[in-house]
Design an enzyme around this catalytic site. Structure first.
Site, PDB file in Angstrom:
ATOM      1  N   ARG A  96       7.716 -16.535   1.546  1.00  0.00           N
ATOM      2  CA  ARG A  96       7.191 -15.858   0.369  1.00  0.00           C
ATOM      3  C   ARG A  96       6.203 -16.733  -0.402  1.00  0.00           C
ATOM      4  O   ARG A  96       5.444 -16.235  -1.229  1.00  0.00           O
ATOM      5  CB  ARG A  96       8.356 -15.423  -0.544  1.00  0.00           C
ATOM      6  CG  ARG A  96       8.043 -14.148  -1.314  1.00  0.00           C
ATOM      7  CD  ARG A  96       9.272 -13.470  -1.888  1.00  0.00           C
ATOM      8  NE  ARG A  96       9.759 -14.157  -3.077  1.00  0.00           N
ATOM      9  CZ  ARG A  96      10.992 -14.635  -3.219  1.00  0.00           C
ATOM     10  NH1 ARG A  96      11.859 -14.522  -2.229  1.00  0.00           N
ATOM     11  NH2 ARG A  96      11.342 -15.229  -4.327  1.00  0.00           N
ATOM     12  N   TYR A  99     -10.033   5.130  -6.017  1.00  0.00           N
ATOM     13  CA  TYR A  99      -8.996   5.629  -5.129  1.00  0.00           C
ATOM     14  C   TYR A  99      -7.887   6.248  -5.975  1.00  0.00           C
ATOM     15  O   TYR A  99      -7.518   5.718  -7.028  1.00  0.00           O
ATOM     16  CB  TYR A  99      -8.471   4.464  -4.282  1.00  0.00           C
ATOM     17  CG  TYR A  99      -7.191   4.742  -3.540  1.00  0.00           C
ATOM     18  CD1 TYR A  99      -7.034   5.892  -2.776  1.00  0.00           C
ATOM     19  CD2 TYR A  99      -6.148   3.836  -3.577  1.00  0.00           C
ATOM     20  CE1 TYR A  99      -5.858   6.137  -2.090  1.00  0.00           C
ATOM     21  CE2 TYR A  99      -4.973   4.072  -2.887  1.00  0.00           C
ATOM     22  CZ  TYR A  99      -4.826   5.219  -2.149  1.00  0.00           C
ATOM     23  OH  TYR A  99      -3.659   5.456  -1.477  1.00  0.00           O
ATOM     24  N   ASP A 125     -13.769  -2.975  -5.952  1.00  0.00           N
ATOM     25  CA  ASP A 125     -13.085  -2.534  -4.739  1.00  0.00           C
ATOM     26  C   ASP A 125     -14.155  -2.360  -3.670  1.00  0.00           C
ATOM     27  O   ASP A 125     -14.979  -1.447  -3.735  1.00  0.00           O
ATOM     28  CB  ASP A 125     -12.343  -1.226  -4.999  1.00  0.00           C
ATOM     29  CG  ASP A 125     -11.476  -0.788  -3.820  1.00  0.00           C
ATOM     30  OD1 ASP A 125     -11.834  -1.113  -2.675  1.00  0.00           O
ATOM     31  OD2 ASP A 125     -10.468  -0.095  -4.049  1.00  0.00           O
ATOM     32  N   LYS A 184      -7.749  -0.636   6.072  1.00  0.00           N
ATOM     33  CA  LYS A 184      -8.875   0.183   6.508  1.00  0.00           C
ATOM     34  C   LYS A 184      -9.773  -0.587   7.481  1.00  0.00           C
ATOM     35  O   LYS A 184      -9.384  -0.875   8.594  1.00  0.00           O
ATOM     36  CB  LYS A 184      -9.634   0.673   5.276  1.00  0.00           C
ATOM     37  CG  LYS A 184      -8.733   1.271   4.178  1.00  0.00           C
ATOM     38  CD  LYS A 184      -7.805   2.346   4.689  1.00  0.00           C
ATOM     39  CE  LYS A 184      -7.072   3.115   3.600  1.00  0.00           C
ATOM     40  NZ  LYS A 184      -6.120   2.376   2.803  1.00  0.00           N
TER      41      LYS A 184
END
Length: 423
Positions: A75, A129, A194, A219
């Protein structure tokens, strides 16, 4: 990130983008006697020096810097994921990048960092988005958002503004903003862009004044529809804070995903350019097709095309055979979806309509198939609308398409007066 600090892309690639895409994050492999990057799936790592381990954990908690020496716990950091982060930072021209389990986890971390500094106000430009819009508008993280157009950004900024957010080209209308002009309007407030649709192949926002770059890595960066992730490219100061949030919240990117994303970067320039050429050709054909009311294609280019039909868009979705009707984008195969029903369903209908995401808008992510095959599939799917077209002609309604053409731009496209709207 101190609001007074500036992003200086000191790590701007010295090699061509295509070369960086293949080699960044892999420069040490030959010395290790390796050709393919290794996958480290460990969640924990042995250490017989507990005092030294404690000091390293304290240092990370204080600074957020990557621990020196071997890894401690997955982590905090992972060698495979770190390779992807290094490569993406090189492609975007930033000092660092921090990867997360998804694009939404990445945006959440950015907002939490700014909120932890008492900067809970966000200025944002629609369309974004749909889930980004919802996260900001719902106040789930204690943030407050002011929605504005690019011209109103400077007036919307307050003493507690921690971030300005734009997406360009925007999801799903492909509207563009002038990044350099917006960055100027932000003053000392960091601008987050973005860059999911354009990717660093078509634009690098930091070169135009942005200080934070966000990607849904699911994507184009992955590119094959088989990996989920998000990543933030930024300076090292902000990256250190993001690592602290990632450790505390657990939104880590799995090392297998890091491996697949690093592999995806190697072909990113080739994929984006090939798909963009097909998308540009399809946008031209759609614009000349009497069955199409309007076509949206960004000035910066890219593999996304949006278009509005005269009749029922759901009939087109149901009629495609080669093209896949599915959410998401950026894969090697072509996908089509109805934003008002899927990616932007969560946005208030009035806000959605006002930002240009109309009920007849379809969004298509063009893949690597032959353009003639894609066009043949679109034509047969659009033929399901023939009765609608004949009725429109009988009423003497306009039946020719038009490409949405933004005015000339400097650095990036400005938003058209009528912005049609947003993964």
């Amino acid at each position: 990130m101190d609001t007074e600090s500036s992003m200086a892309p000191s790590t701007t690639p010295s090699r061509a983008l295509a070369t960086e895409a293949v080699h960044a994050g892999r420069d040490d492999l030959a010395a290790l006697g390796l050709h393919a990057p290794p996958i480290d799936l460990s969640t924990t790592y042995p250490s017989y020096d507990s005092r030294g381990e404690a000091e390293r954990i304290d240092a990370f908690a204080t600074t957020g810097a990557r621990p020196d020496g071997p890894p401690i716990y997955a982590r905090l950091d992972n060698p495979t994921t770190a390779r992807f982060e290094t490569a993406l930072a090189r492609l975007e021209g930033t000092a660092s990048a921090v990867a997360f389990a998804s694009g939404m986890a990445a945006l959440t971390a950015v907002l939490l960092v700014r909120a932890s500094m008492g900067l809970r106000h966000v200025v944002a430009v629609r369309p974004l988005y749909g889930c980004s819009d919802h996260l900001l508008g719902a106040g789930l993280l204690g943030t407050e958002v002011t929605w504005t157009d690019p011209a109103g950004i400077a007036d919307a900024i307050r003493p507690d503004t921690g971030l300005v957010i734009v997406e360009t080209p925007a999801n799903p209308t492909l509207a563009e903003v002038d990044i350099r002009a917006v960055a100027h309007s932000c003053g000392s407030v960091p601008l987050l862009v973005d860059n999911t649709f354009a990717t660093p192949v078509l634009q690098r926002p930091v070169e135009h004044g942005a200080r934070i770059v966000l990607h849904s890595a699911t994507k184009y960066l992955g590119g094959h529809g088989d990996v989920m992730g998000g990543v933030v490219a930024c300076d090292e100061e902000f990256a250190a804070r993001l690592r602290q949030v990632r450790f505390a919240t657990g939104g880590v990117l799995h090392p297998m995903a890091g491996y697949l994303l690093l592999r995806g970067l190697a072909t990113l320039p080739v994929r984006v350019r090939a798909a963009s050429a097909s998308a540009a050709e399809l946008s031209r054909r759609l614009a000349a097709d009497p069955r199409i009311a309007r076509v949206h294609y960004p000035e910066v280019g890219g593999a996304m095309v949006s278009f509005e039909v005269y009749g029922d868009p759901h009939r087109v979705i149901a009629a495609v055979r080669l093209i896949t009707p599915a959410v998401s984008l950026g894969s090697v195969d072509t996908l089509i979806q109805h934003p008002a029903s899927i990616s932007h369903r969560i946005v208030d209908e009035g806000d959605r309509q006002a930002s240009g995401v109309g009920d007849r808008l379809l969004r298509m992510s063009v893949g690597l198939e032959d353009v003639e095959d894609l066009w043949a599939d679109l034509c047969q799917a659009l033929s399901s609308e023939e009765p609608v077209r004949r009725e429109a002609a009988a009423r003497r309604e306009p039946v020719r398409g038009e490409v949405s053409a933004p005015p000339a731009r400097t650095g990036a496209a400005t938003v058209p007066e009528s912005r049609p709207a947003g993964r």
